[in-house]
Each structure stands twice: as C-alpha cells, then as structure tokens.
Design a protein around this motif. Structure first.
Motif, mmCIF file in Angstrom:
data_model
loop_
_atom_site.group_PDB
_atom_site.id
_atom_site.type_symbol
_atom_site.label_atom_id
_atom_site.label_comp_id
_atom_site.label_asym_id
_atom_site.label_seq_id
_atom_site.Cartn_x
_atom_site.Cartn_y
_atom_site.Cartn_z
ATOM 1 N N ILE A 3 0.632 -0.974 0.197
ATOM 2 C CA ILE A 3 0.219 -0.429 0.041
ATOM 3 C C ILE A 3 0.692 1.204 0.300
ATOM 4 C CG2 ILE A 3 -1.744 -1.546 0.929
ATOM 5 C CD1 ILE A 3 -1.142 0.700 3.849
ATOM 6 N N TRP A 4 2.440 0.972 0.324
ATOM 7 C CA TRP A 4 3.345 2.213 0.063
ATOM 8 C C TRP A 4 2.572 3.396 -1.381
ATOM 9 C CZ3 TRP A 4 4.282 2.368 4.469
ATOM 10 C CH2 TRP A 4 4.300 0.497 5.479
ATOM 11 N N PHE A 5 2.965 3.120 -2.034
ATOM 12 C CA PHE A 5 1.853 4.066 -3.276
ATOM 13 C C PHE A 5 0.966 5.076 -2.985
ATOM 14 C CE2 PHE A 5 -0.199 0.674 -3.830
ATOM 15 C CZ PHE A 5 -1.839 0.785 -4.690
ATOM 16 N N SER A 6 0.274 4.360 -1.449
ATOM 17 C CA SER A 6 -1.250 4.980 -1.360
ATOM 18 C C SER A 6 -0.763 6.641 -1.364
ATOM 19 C CB SER A 6 -1.743 4.570 -0.398
ATOM 20 O OG SER A 6 -2.470 3.820 -1.738
ATOM 21 N N PHE A 7 1.123 6.498 -0.032
ATOM 22 C CA PHE A 7 1.150 7.726 0.783
ATOM 23 C C PHE A 7 2.180 8.509 0.259
ATOM 24 C CE2 PHE A 7 -0.026 3.724 3.497
ATOM 25 C CZ PHE A 7 -1.202 4.533 4.388
ATOM 26 N N ASP A 8 2.116 9.785 0.286
ATOM 27 C CA ASP A 8 2.937 10.809 -0.322
ATOM 28 C C ASP A 8 4.136 11.048 0.125
ATOM 29 O OD1 ASP A 8 0.664 12.467 -2.055
ATOM 30 O OD2 ASP A 8 0.511 12.969 -0.828
ATOM 31 N N ASP A 9 3.678 9.783 1.797
ATOM 32 C CA ASP A 9 4.902 10.365 2.757
ATOM 33 C C ASP A 9 5.160 8.619 4.178
ATOM 34 O OD1 ASP A 9 7.901 10.643 3.557
ATOM 35 O OD2 ASP A 9 7.484 12.541 3.933
ATOM 36 N N ILE A 10 6.042 8.744 4.241
ATOM 37 C CA ILE A 10 6.022 7.702 5.981
ATOM 38 C C ILE A 10 6.843 8.502 6.348
ATOM 39 C CG2 ILE A 10 6.485 5.357 6.887
ATOM 40 C CD1 ILE A 10 3.740 5.393 4.765
ATOM 41 N N PHE A 11 6.550 9.236 7.992
ATOM 42 C CA PHE A 11 7.089 10.365 8.521
ATOM 43 C C PHE A 11 7.164 8.818 9.945
ATOM 44 C CE2 PHE A 11 8.135 14.870 9.540
ATOM 45 C CZ PHE A 11 8.690 14.600 8.534
ATOM 46 N N ILE A 12 8.363 8.709 10.171
ATOM 47 C CA ILE A 12 8.922 7.780 11.480
ATOM 48 C C ILE A 12 9.552 9.125 12.232
ATOM 49 C CG2 ILE A 12 9.622 5.796 12.016
ATOM 50 C CD1 ILE A 12 9.662 4.611 9.404
ATOM 51 N N GLU A 31 4.853 21.248 8.472
ATOM 52 C CA GLU A 31 5.736 22.524 7.109
ATOM 53 C C GLU A 31 6.866 21.569 5.903
ATOM 54 O OE1 GLU A 31 8.393 23.987 9.896
ATOM 55 O OE2 GLU A 31 6.489 24.839 10.910
ATOM 56 N N LYS A 32 6.723 20.227 6.108
ATOM 57 C CA LYS A 32 7.077 19.599 5.139
ATOM 58 C C LYS A 32 5.720 19.970 4.478
ATOM 59 C CE LYS A 32 9.629 15.453 3.047
ATOM 60 N NZ LYS A 32 10.457 13.997 3.867
ATOM 61 N N HIS A 33 5.226 18.656 4.431
ATOM 62 C CA HIS A 33 4.293 18.888 3.256
ATOM 63 C C HIS A 33 2.813 19.929 3.277
ATOM 64 C CE1 HIS A 33 5.381 15.004 2.320
ATOM 65 N NE2 HIS A 33 5.469 14.293 3.177
ATOM 66 N N ASP A 34 3.233 21.188 3.728
ATOM 67 C CA ASP A 34 2.074 22.407 3.184
ATOM 68 C C ASP A 34 1.124 21.791 3.740
ATOM 69 O OD1 ASP A 34 1.505 25.097 3.611
ATOM 70 O OD2 ASP A 34 1.548 24.445 1.345
ATOM 71 N N ILE A 35 0.641 21.163 4.710
ATOM 72 C CA ILE A 35 -0.366 20.491 5.263
ATOM 73 C C ILE A 35 -1.772 21.106 6.094
ATOM 74 C CG2 ILE A 35 -1.453 18.210 7.588
ATOM 75 C CD1 ILE A 35 1.004 17.101 6.297
#
Length: 98
Positions: A3-12, A31-35
C-alpha cells in the motif's frame, strides 16, 4: 507492491530525532508537506503518542485499537475503531463530514 504507493510520505519520528508526542515531530511533517490541518487526520493505535500528539497540533484523530496498542483507556479521538476494520476505516476516511 503493498500500500506504500497510496502515501505521499511515511514520517517516522526516530528518523527526525524526535519522539511522539513531541509537537516538533508533527510540525516538521506539517511544514514539509504544507498540510492544512483542518483537512488532515492522524491515525494511530496509541492514545498518548498518536492521538494526543495529533490533537495538540489541530489534526483530526482516528484511534484504532490493535494487538500492539498500549494497555490504556480508550482515548478521546474524533473516531475510534475498537479493532482493525478496513471497510469502516475507508468509510471514515472518505467521509466529507470532518
């Protein structure tokens, strides 16, 4: 593929020298993704690290109790699933009510 393609980023958090619920972790992600926090949701299985952390920066929250959730009272999240339930999760995420 998964399912990783469904996410813009995985933030750990450990990748960012922080630990949830540190507000800095959430702010870096925002901030990184201007959420726009009014349209975003924190999904987690830990009431303190995930739900309280997400709420502290204004995110909507969804708690999913799992076999690795801490032994804690059910947190006050916007949405609660007492077990993993993919159809219900999809319903919540695709809803325009929040």
């Amino acid at each position: 593929m998964g399912i990783w393609f469904s996410f813009d980023d995985i933030f750990i958090s450990s990748d960012h020298n922080s630990k949830k619920p540190d507000i800095e972790f959430y702010n870096k992600l925002i901030e990184k993704h201007d959420i726009d926090v009014s349209t975003a949701i924190m999904i987690g299985n830990d009431g303190t690290c995930d739900i309280e952390g997400g709420k502290s920066v204004g995110l909507h929250t969804l708690y999913i109790k799992s076999n690795i959730s801490p032994d804690e009272p059910i947190p006050e999240a916007d949405h609660v699933l007492l077990e993993p339930d993919m159809p219900k999760l999809a319903e919540i995420l695709l809803s325009e009510d929040d």
